[in-house]
Design an enzyme around this catalytic site. Structure first.
Site, PDB file in Angstrom:
ATOM      1  N   LYS A 122     -13.006 -10.401  -0.024  1.00 62.06           N
ATOM      2  CA  LYS A 122     -13.855  -9.582   0.833  1.00 62.06           C
ATOM      3  C   LYS A 122     -13.599  -8.127   0.420  1.00 62.06           C
ATOM      4  O   LYS A 122     -12.455  -7.717   0.223  1.00 62.06           O
ATOM      5  CB  LYS A 122     -13.432  -9.822   2.289  1.00 62.06           C
ATOM      6  CG  LYS A 122     -14.295  -9.152   3.287  1.00 62.06           C
ATOM      7  CD  LYS A 122     -15.475 -10.016   3.683  1.00 62.06           C
ATOM      8  CE  LYS A 122     -16.392  -9.238   4.619  1.00 62.06           C
ATOM      9  NZ  LYS A 122     -17.778  -9.695   4.544  1.00 62.06           N
TER      10      LYS A 122
ATOM     11  N   ASN B 207       4.339  -4.062  -7.468  1.00 61.98           N
ATOM     12  CA  ASN B 207       4.818  -3.417  -8.698  1.00 61.98           C
ATOM     13  C   ASN B 207       6.314  -3.663  -8.827  1.00 61.98           C
ATOM     14  O   ASN B 207       7.071  -3.443  -7.883  1.00 61.98           O
ATOM     15  CB  ASN B 207       4.542  -1.920  -8.669  1.00 61.98           C
ATOM     16  CG  ASN B 207       3.064  -1.640  -8.526  1.00 61.98           C
ATOM     17  OD1 ASN B 207       2.238  -2.294  -9.159  1.00 61.98           O
ATOM     18  ND2 ASN B 207       2.705  -0.694  -7.680  1.00 61.98           N
TER      19      ASN B 207
ATOM     20  N   ARG C  73       8.438  -2.180 -10.873  1.00 61.75           N
ATOM     21  CA  ARG C  73       9.047  -1.065 -11.622  1.00 61.75           C
ATOM     22  C   ARG C  73       9.361   0.104 -10.686  1.00 61.75           C
ATOM     23  O   ARG C  73       8.928   0.127  -9.537  1.00 61.75           O
ATOM     24  CB  ARG C  73       8.041  -0.578 -12.670  1.00 61.75           C
ATOM     25  CG  ARG C  73       6.774  -0.063 -12.001  1.00 61.75           C
ATOM     26  CD  ARG C  73       5.819   0.639 -12.942  1.00 61.75           C
ATOM     27  NE  ARG C  73       4.757   1.280 -12.195  1.00 61.75           N
ATOM     28  CZ  ARG C  73       3.671   0.686 -11.736  1.00 61.75           C
ATOM     29  NH1 ARG C  73       3.484  -0.596 -11.947  1.00 61.75           N
ATOM     30  NH2 ARG C  73       2.774   1.365 -11.051  1.00 61.75           N
TER      31      ARG C  73
ATOM     32  N   VAL D  46       5.987   6.315 -10.349  1.00 56.90           N
ATOM     33  CA  VAL D  46       5.859   7.762 -10.545  1.00 56.90           C
ATOM     34  C   VAL D  46       6.191   8.502  -9.243  1.00 56.90           C
ATOM     35  O   VAL D  46       6.904   9.500  -9.241  1.00 56.90           O
ATOM     36  CB  VAL D  46       4.425   8.124 -10.997  1.00 56.90           C
ATOM     37  CG1 VAL D  46       4.265   9.636 -11.120  1.00 56.90           C
ATOM     38  CG2 VAL D  46       4.070   7.441 -12.311  1.00 56.90           C
TER      39      VAL D  46
HETATM   40  C1  MV4 Z   1      -9.722  -3.675  -3.343  1.00 59.49           C
HETATM   41  C2  MV4 Z   1     -10.524  -2.670  -2.769  1.00 59.49           C
HETATM   42  C3  MV4 Z   1     -11.329  -3.018  -1.700  1.00 59.49           C
HETATM   43  N1  MV4 Z   1     -11.345  -4.286  -1.251  1.00 59.49           N
HETATM   44  N2  MV4 Z   1      -9.770  -4.922  -2.852  1.00 59.49           N
HETATM   45  C4  MV4 Z   1      -8.259  -1.129  -7.088  1.00 59.49           C
HETATM   46  C5  MV4 Z   1      -7.307  -1.522  -8.179  1.00 59.49           C
HETATM   47  C6  MV4 Z   1      -6.514  -2.660  -7.684  1.00 59.49           C
HETATM   48  N3  MV4 Z   1      -5.143  -2.279  -7.650  1.00 59.49           N
HETATM   49  C7  MV4 Z   1      -7.060  -3.003  -6.335  1.00 59.49           C
HETATM   50  N4  MV4 Z   1      -8.093  -2.075  -6.040  1.00 59.49           N
HETATM   51  C8  MV4 Z   1      -8.884  -2.198  -4.945  1.00 59.49           C
HETATM   52  N5  MV4 Z   1      -8.924  -3.431  -4.389  1.00 59.49           N
HETATM   53  C9  MV4 Z   1     -10.566  -5.209  -1.829  1.00 59.49           C
HETATM   54  N6  MV4 Z   1     -10.605  -6.465  -1.382  1.00 59.49           N
HETATM   55  C10 MV4 Z   1     -10.461  -1.379  -3.299  1.00 59.49           C
HETATM   56  C11 MV4 Z   1      -9.645  -1.151  -4.401  1.00 59.49           C
HETATM   57  C12 MV4 Z   1      -9.624   0.213  -4.877  1.00 59.49           C
HETATM   58  C13 MV4 Z   1      -8.474   1.004  -4.773  1.00 59.49           C
HETATM   59  C14 MV4 Z   1      -7.296   0.504  -4.261  1.00 59.49           C
HETATM   60  C15 MV4 Z   1      -6.170   1.295  -4.171  1.00 59.49           C
HETATM   61  C16 MV4 Z   1      -6.224   2.629  -4.570  1.00 59.49           C
HETATM   62  C17 MV4 Z   1      -7.377   3.136  -5.068  1.00 59.49           C
HETATM   63  C18 MV4 Z   1      -8.512   2.347  -5.189  1.00 59.49           C
HETATM   64  C19 MV4 Z   1      -9.685   2.868  -5.685  1.00 59.49           C
HETATM   65  C20 MV4 Z   1     -10.794   2.087  -5.799  1.00 59.49           C
HETATM   66  C21 MV4 Z   1     -10.770   0.772  -5.398  1.00 59.49           C
END
Ligand code: MV4
Length: 450
Positions: A205, A293, A295, A298
């Site tokens: 979702k 993570n 590790r 930063v």
């Molecule tokens: C999501 C999300 C919204 N809904 N999952 C971005 C990379 C990966 N680490 C997971 N991410 C996201 N997963 C769901 N179900 C939005 C993101 C996301 C995001 C997450 C954390 C920090 C910045 C972000 C920027 C864009 C999208």
């Protein structure tokens, strides 16, 4: 004086983080070995280390990612342990295995834990099994677009198609409705194959306006696990974090204690060793685990500033089999910390801007910390990450930290290369930032309006 846990540690990294690890080692009475590329002969991490070994040419693939060269350097210098820092080889399970096979201690978790968390589907399933809340979605791998469609129709749109090997936003596509799911699945899968050589996909979702809140943990080999509170890392652009703070302005003490306790239980049950971070999305008062993570991160300094705990020192102690230096009840969260990532890049277009630093004057004073390897006359090489400094401030309150940050950013002089300092100066004058009123999409809009 405590006896040293290791005599000598090889630091398999560069830049500010190599220096950060060197500092922890010296305070523990441990000798350091720097490794460096031909482009980094004049780097601070090389100058300060007790010994240094040139391990290859400028491209990271020929030096900092050259496992044979790093293991040879550890052998000829008679190092006891290897600290991988962040990025590069830090979450490479095969490397950590090789380190042990060659008789060195890898300062980090076991290869099995690195591998488990590197596979996002396995990580998520594991956390579900441990009672950690996750984003609603598929139960494991989704085989094809038809299966993605069936599940998404059931769950409701929008959905996010994600790669199990993903991270950093690659191999990830949104489908707003049933008409988009086929194309989203195909695009995400081919990107995943191209980026990671692995096209296992899952579906979640889509949360539209979450914050990114992460919990720092430490776990030792005697069964002790503690959490060091949370960090808010929502201020990012194109999956590159720009500014982080601890604690998150969105959480109250109750929510913090509850998620912290859940994370500690889960990490304890995993038998995890060392420092780790559980990443959550946080929306409408609920936490959803997304990734772990394995590790040092930063942004670890903001946690150090509010807890007084040296995370790198704890990593080294844990790897040597020592006990954590503090129990959960000893950990007191004091005040507020903010970190600005200062990159050698255009503050408007974010294109890298390597070159010679002609003048340098870092800020100082109470509550100001600068983690950086740069100096006047230093040439920022074009081959690596553009992070050149981290400015970290601490204050008794969030407001004090913001005032201190403004003061420090106005003192900071870096001439000769473009940096993101002007962006940070504008950011900490912004009303939404001052009110802590932002989510993961906020900064994209802020820089778009520049
Ligand atoms: C999501 C999300 C919204 N809904 N999952 C971005 C990379 C990966 N680490 C997971 N991410 C996201 N997963 C769901 N179900 C939005 C993101 C996301 C995001 C997450 C954390 C920090 C910045 C972000 C920027 C864009 C999208």
């Amino acid at each position: 004086m405590e006896p040293s846990v290791f005599d000598k540690v090889l630091i398999a990294n560069r830049g500010e983080i190599a220096l950060r690890i060197h500092r922890a080692c010296k305070e523990m009475g441990i000798a350091t070995v720097a490794v460096h590329s031909t482009a980094d002969s004049d780097a601070m991490h090389v100058r300060l280390a007790d010994e240094s070994v040139c391990i290859g040419e400028a491209p990271a693939s020929e030096s900092y990612l050259n496992t044979a060269a790093i293991l040879t350097a550890a052998t000829i210098t008679n190092a006891d342990a290897i600290h991988p820092g962040y990025g590069l080889l830090s979450e490479n399970a095969d490397f950590s295995e090789m380190v042990s096979e060659h008789g060195f201690v890898f300062i980090g978790p076991s290869p099995d834990h690195i591998r488990m968390m590197g596979d996002k589907i396995t990580a998520k399933k594991t956390m579900v099994g441990l009672g950690v809340p996750v984003v609603p979605g598929s139960d494991g791998v989704v085989k094809d677009a038809a299966a993605a469609r069936r599940l998404s129709d059931q769950m409701g749109y929008p959905v996010l198609v994600k790669a199990s090997a993903g991270g950093g936003g690659r191999g990830m596509k949104i489908a707003e409705n049933a008409d988009e799911i086929g194309a989203a699945f195909a695009a995400a899968r081919s990107e995943a194959m191209a980026c990671f050589g692995n096209d296992e996909m899952y579906v979640e979702k889509y949360l539209d306006r979450p914050r990114h809140i992460e919990i720092q943990v430490l776990a030792d080999s005697h069964g002790a696990v503690v959490h060091l509170g949370d960090r808010d890392c929502s201020l990012q652009r194109r999956h590159q974090k720009v500014l982080e703070e601890a604690p998150s302005p969105a959480l109250n003490a109750d929510e913090r204690d509850r998620i912290g306790a859940q994370v500690v239980d889960a990490v304890g049950a995993l038998g995890y060793l060392g420092a780790g971070t559980l990443e959550f999305l946080y929306q409408n008062g609920a936490f959803y685990f997304i990734e772990m993570n394995t590790r040092l991160q930063v942004e670890h300094p903001v946690t150090e500033m509010i807890t007084g705990i040296d995370i790198v020192r704890e990593q080294i102690r844990i790897a040597a089999g020592a006990e954590l230096s503090c129990a959960q009840d000893d950990i007191v969260f004091t005040g507020h910390a903010i970190e600005c990532r200062i990159n050698a890049e255009s503050p408007v277009t974010f294109t890298p801007a390597p070159g010679r630093i002609s003048d340098y004057h870092p800020p100082g004073g109470l509550g100001v910390r600068v983690d950086s390897g740069i100096y006047a006359g230093y040439v920022v090489p074009p081959h690596y990450d553009s992070l050149i400094a981290k400015l970290i401030v601490h204050g008794k309150t969030r407001n004090e930290a913001i005032m201190r940050l403004r003061r420090a950013l106005h003192e900071y002089v870096i001439e000769g290369v473009e940096t993101t300092i002007p962006l940070h100066r504008r950011l900490c004058e912004n009303a939404d930032f001052i009110n802590g009123d932002y989510d993961i999409r906020w900064l994209e809009n802020f820089v778009g309006l520049e």
